[in-house]
Design an enzyme around this catalytic site. Sequence first.
Site, PDB file in Angstrom:
ATOM      1  N   GLU A 193      -5.638  -8.842   1.025  1.00 22.63           N
ATOM      2  CA  GLU A 193      -5.919  -7.816   2.014  1.00 22.63           C
ATOM      3  C   GLU A 193      -7.258  -8.312   2.083  1.00 22.63           C
ATOM      4  OE1 GLU A 193      -4.045  -5.096   4.408  1.00 22.63           O
ATOM      5  OE2 GLU A 193      -2.045  -5.269   4.443  1.00 22.63           O
ATOM      6  N   GLU A 214       1.093  -0.934  -0.150  1.00 22.02           N
ATOM      7  CA  GLU A 214       0.570  -0.135  -0.020  1.00 22.02           C
ATOM      8  C   GLU A 214       0.593   1.268  -0.157  1.00 22.02           C
ATOM      9  OE1 GLU A 214      -2.852   0.309   2.920  1.00 22.02           O
ATOM     10  OE2 GLU A 214      -3.877  -1.572   2.556  1.00 22.02           O
TER      11      GLU A 214
HETATM   12  C1  FCB Z   1      -4.395  -2.339   5.501  1.00 23.30           C
HETATM   13  C2  FCB Z   1      -2.893  -2.297   6.151  1.00 23.30           C
HETATM   14  C3  FCB Z   1      -2.966  -3.279   7.496  1.00 23.30           C
HETATM   15  C4  FCB Z   1      -3.948  -3.568   8.606  1.00 23.30           C
HETATM   16  C5  FCB Z   1      -4.765  -3.303   7.495  1.00 23.30           C
HETATM   17  C6  FCB Z   1      -6.751  -2.631   8.554  1.00 23.30           C
HETATM   18  O1  FCB Z   1      -4.292  -0.561   5.077  1.00 23.30           O
HETATM   19  O2  FCB Z   1      -1.929  -2.392   5.177  1.00 23.30           O
HETATM   20  O3  FCB Z   1      -1.732  -3.285   7.646  1.00 23.30           O
HETATM   21  O4  FCB Z   1      -3.516  -2.328   9.023  1.00 23.30           O
HETATM   22  O5  FCB Z   1      -5.483  -2.377   6.734  1.00 23.30           O
END
Ligand code: FCB
Length: 475
Positions: free
Chosen positions: A377, A176
């Site tokens: 994620e 990110e």
């Molecule tokens: C994302 C991050 C991760 C965590 C989630 C909830 O943006 O990559 O580290 O904080 O959010």
Amino acid sequence: MTVQGSVAVQVLAARLSPGFTLGVASAAFQIEGSLSAGGRGPSGWDAFAEKPGSILDGHSPAVACDHYNRAPEDVELMRALGIDSYRFSISWPRIQPDGTGPFNAAGLDFYDRLIDQLLEAGISPMATLYHWDTPLPLEHRGGWMNRSTAERFAEYSAAAGRRFGDRVAQWVTLNEPVSVTLNGYALGVHAPGHDLLFKALPSVHHQLLGHGLAVQALRAAGVKGGIGVANLHSPVRPASRKISDRLLAKVFDLMMNRVYADPILLGHYPKPPLIARPWFRSLGKASDSDLRNIHQPLDFYGLNYYCPVKVATGPGPDHSPVGTTEAMARLPFHTADFPEYGTTGFGWPVAPEHLGILLRELKDRYGAALPPLYITESGASFPEPDHVSGPIADTNRIDYLASHLGHALAATSPGGIAEDVELLGYYVWTLLDNFEWAAGFSQRFGLVHVDFDTLERTPKDSYYWYQALARARRA
Ligand code: FCB
């Protein structure tokens, strides 16, 4: 577990193709603790977390989940969970304390052992090289605002590739970059705490250059695994049909989605709308050779998805876990609610169909240039007690995960809205409740509850649900 949950398991399992990867994801700084143990150097996040007022309720990452000392126990939890793959991050300052120069044997050994333990448990390692913990000496020299950080990152990546490249199945260069630029350099709510607003844009270019150089360094090191990047994407919608809302939503979409993905996948920065050109000027000056370095072929694309974003004109009640910042109040727009959706503990809208829509939008935008994709994620925090005895009925998390995975599978199946996207796998964020950056320990995202006083791990119902899914698929 609820009956509803077990029905969804059968339906979902039937939709998973045989090679589909089920995994969980984590980040070193959020779980490891032991920040000054075993020769680790400080990171920008260590320094940021020490500044009064930067972390909600003054929570400290010093111990976090104590994963540095409990990795075997955590791998055991994953083995019992039955997942195929674990996405973890390598802490740069743990293996190269100054961000340049000598490597730290104890740090390298820690990840060596972790990788070996995973392989013994039948879990395929996906290693992220940068999940936000820049070595502090580099941060003092400007961090990602300084172009040379990209070169340092490539050197560190080469060393990691040489050491672990025979066993890591998938490499993720950056996690990110958008969050690093927006939260860390533009708004000051994450490390390193700068509030440069649009002047933060050089940190985009230097991270992307770091990505491209790292891809080349990993390949030169002869790593066996595939290489990709993990980008956060959110469908962006204007709050109304007003022309200013629509225009600002376009600008936000550029900032949020396109300035990271376009150069990586297409080899150039997007063209901003006329009124926004002055804001994006620095990116327009990127040299062709930088863009060639950034535009490297990838084996996969990592998508982190949490929620869509709605954009409205004028500064507004945007807020971070530690409150509205002065920098946010200087922006020409703010994010607005989606009243039609329920929300997570963070107040993020629960909008699973937007994951399918996002996959469609990415394919429309990038076509054949979009590599096969992992959802690297996906997950949600919900209010849960700090101390537990007995089962944790997190039905809301089960519903969240089942609906998001369900929409992603439906969208990418024959006849689905994104049937031409090749979806390789899904990583739940995250295995353990952990240190959620500026929100400290207030947001619990784990399949496993962690008591931050005793460090005891207690699997939640969502853990058993995911386990049932992994088993049902094999049945
Ligand atoms: C994302 C991050 C991760 C965590 C989630 C909830 O943006 O990559 O580290 O904080 O959010």
